[in-house]
Design an enzyme around this catalytic site. Structure first.
Site: not given
Ligand code: XMP
Length: 526
Positions: A69, A96-97, A183, A185, A237-243, A382
């Site tokens: 934080g 951390c915080y 940290h 992560e 759309s041809g992109g990965v998300d909509s596919a 993603k």
């Protein structure tokens, strides 16, 4: 007659039913913590620090992680959690915080010791800490703090320290409370992921069950429950998300789904055909492909201003999409490829209000389409979408496709969009992509593409003087498109791309390389 006792299978809770909740205290790495937990195959969600004990109980989480934080737990307005969270018996890790907050709330003490620590530090573990089980007694960790815990919470044992931070980790197994000052992560803590795994698997007993296959199963069930026997519409759309979104919905409800693909003629080489082949041909998803190239070109004629191009492409897209939707009759649901990062950005972890992501990234869908939203990617980052895509059998090329702007090639022609210029740019871009892939660099680059500034320069070919377009090569590395650096492509590769473009494409006599970073430039030229 003998009676046989048949045991009913005990249903394991699905990973999403028992998450790890990452309590966001405002640190820059909160999202990263959630992702690291998921990389350990444990489902995690980011929640606001205002989360109540009842809300936490209702989620039945395996664990809580309090994020980093702001500077100091004592500062005015510093974020806090309801201390009753510590009493839930849910294993809790403060980072951390988050660790300092636990110390402050639970009878320990936090102070500005005058020693700040930023960067790498050498951590030494003390005794048998569960967080450090199986790890070297000395390890490098990443620190970033001014205040330090000077007394651990009452009953907690110090299990690690660094030269400037004697209390760098504590554990209280009785109350299932744990804290680390460093940290785990970030990549600069080489054993960080192991520390997280020790917490998740060893302490919180969370099984590594969050896999692409589990995501698919879970989403398929949800989609079925949501849409019942209604019809569903999805724009590709041809992109990965909509596919990936479309394939999930298809897996769930089959032919109740209709996909609409609007080919605006501004895609890269063969992309339109690939959508039709892959979805219609290979996956047999009911698909309406609209060849709308001429409509878009007609509307773009004479337009040079980038924002005007964007608006036109967006508007026309919606018009075509609406026309097709109307032809389909009674469709109740619309698929949106909203990602978890969109959800976090739009509502944060507060209300988690869904901002509707512009469907095609070209300006959104009409507000008056009275359809419910199906958002099967809402919980995914993603990279998780890509992994689910792989699991669903989406071709590798598609899964790893670089981002491509909704207005497509129209904003990569600097000047008016004409069929001739589109053809040249598409051919140049195809050569560039092919060579970048051949060199094995495609996945390393955030984006790589060709730009056609509509100016002409003088060249010579054979005995002839030419007057033709230049092509600009743009290749960048980036994490998130907010900032980007120009990619140091090998000279050999640049040479191949350049000679192929000028030799194979009539109308081009010069190739230039864009060597600017973002900021002050942008990734796209328009
Ligand atoms: P810039 O050029 O602003 O781009 O550095 C950042 C990222 O956004 C993409 N981009 C767009 N995507 N519609 C989109 O869907 C657009 O109008 C648009 N403009 C830029 C760009 O490709 C990069 O990934």
């Amino acid at each position: 007659m003998s009676a046989e006792v048949v045991r009913l299978p005990v249903r394991e809770p699905s990973p999403e039913e028992r998450p790890v909740l990452v309590v966001d205290l405002g640190g820059q790495y909160s999202q990263l913590i959630a992702r690291r937990v998921r990389e350990a195959r444990v489902f995690s969600e980011l929640v606001s620090h205002s989360v109540t004990p009842d809300e936490v109980r209702a989620r039945n989480p395996y664990a809580l992680i309090l994020s980093g934080g702001p500077a100091s737990v004592y500062a005015e307005g510093a974020p806090h959690v309801d201390p009753a969270l510590y009493e839930l018996g849910v294993p809790t890790l403060g980072i951390c915080y988050g660790m300092q907050l636990m110390a402050q709330d639970l009878g320990g003490r936090v102070d500005r010791t005058g020693v700040s620590e930023f960067g790498k530090a050498s951590l030494e573990t003390e005794g048998e800490g569960a967080l450090f089980a199986g790890l070297p007694a000395q390890q490098t960790v990443w620190m970033s703090h001014r205040d330090s815990v000077v007394a651990p919470p009452a009953g907690a044992r110090v299990v690690a320290g660094s030269p400037s931070t004697p209390i760098a980790a504590f554990e209280d197994p009785e109350r299932a409370l744990y804290g680390v000052q460093f940290h785990p992560e970030v990549v600069h803590t080489p054993y960080g992921q192991d520390v997280l795994k020790n917490f998740l698997y060893g302490i919180a007993a969370a099984p590594p069950a969050w896999t692409p296959a589990a995501v698919i199963e879970e989403q398929v069930e949800r989609i079925r429950a949501q849409v019942g026997s209604d019809r569903v519409l999805c724009g590709l759309s041809g992109g990965v998300d909509s596919a990936v979104a479309a394939l999930l919905v298809y897996k769930a409800v089959g032919e109740q789904l209709t996909c609409v693909f609007v080919d605006h003629g501004l895609m890269r080489e063969n992309e339109g055909e690939q959508v039709v082949e892959t979805f219609g041909g290979h996956f047999h998803v009911p698909l309406v492909a609209v060849q709308a190239q001429e409509r878009f070109l007609a509307r773009l004629a004479g337009i040079e201003e980038p924002e005007e191009k964007r608006m036109i492409v967006g508007e026309e897209f919606i018009r075509v999409f609406e026309e097709e939707a109307a032809k389909l009759g009674d469709v109740r649901w619309l698929v949106q490829g909203t990602l978890y990062s969109d959800v976090i950005e739009s509502g944060g972890t507060e209300g988690v209000a869904a901002k509707i992501k512009s469907h095609h990234n070209v300006g959104g869908l009409p507000a008056d389409m009275k359809m419910g939203l199906v958002e099967p990617l809402r919980l995914l980052f993603k990279d998780e979408v890509r992994r689910v895509g792989e699991e669903l059998g989406l071709p590798e090329r598609w899964v790893w496709r670089q981002p491509f702007p909704g207005p497509g090639l129209s904003i990569r022609i600097i000047g008016e969009v004409t069929p001739e210029r589109l053809e040249i740019l598409r051919a140049a871009d195809a050569i560039l992509q092919e060579e970048v892939r051949k060199a094995g660099l495609y996945r390393e680059l955030w984006q790589s593409f060709a730009v056609l500034p509509a100016i002409k320069s003088v060249g010579v070919q054979g005995d002839e003087r030419t007057y033709a377009y230049p092509i600009v090569i743009r290749a960048v590395t980036s994490e998130d498109a907010m900032t980007a650096d120009w990619a140091r492509l090998p000279y050999e590769l640049l040479d191949t791309i350049s000679s192929r473009i000028v030799n194979e494409i009539p109308g081009v006599n010069r190739v230039a390389l864009d060597i600017s970073s973002k900021p002050p430039s942008t990734i796209e030229w328009e």
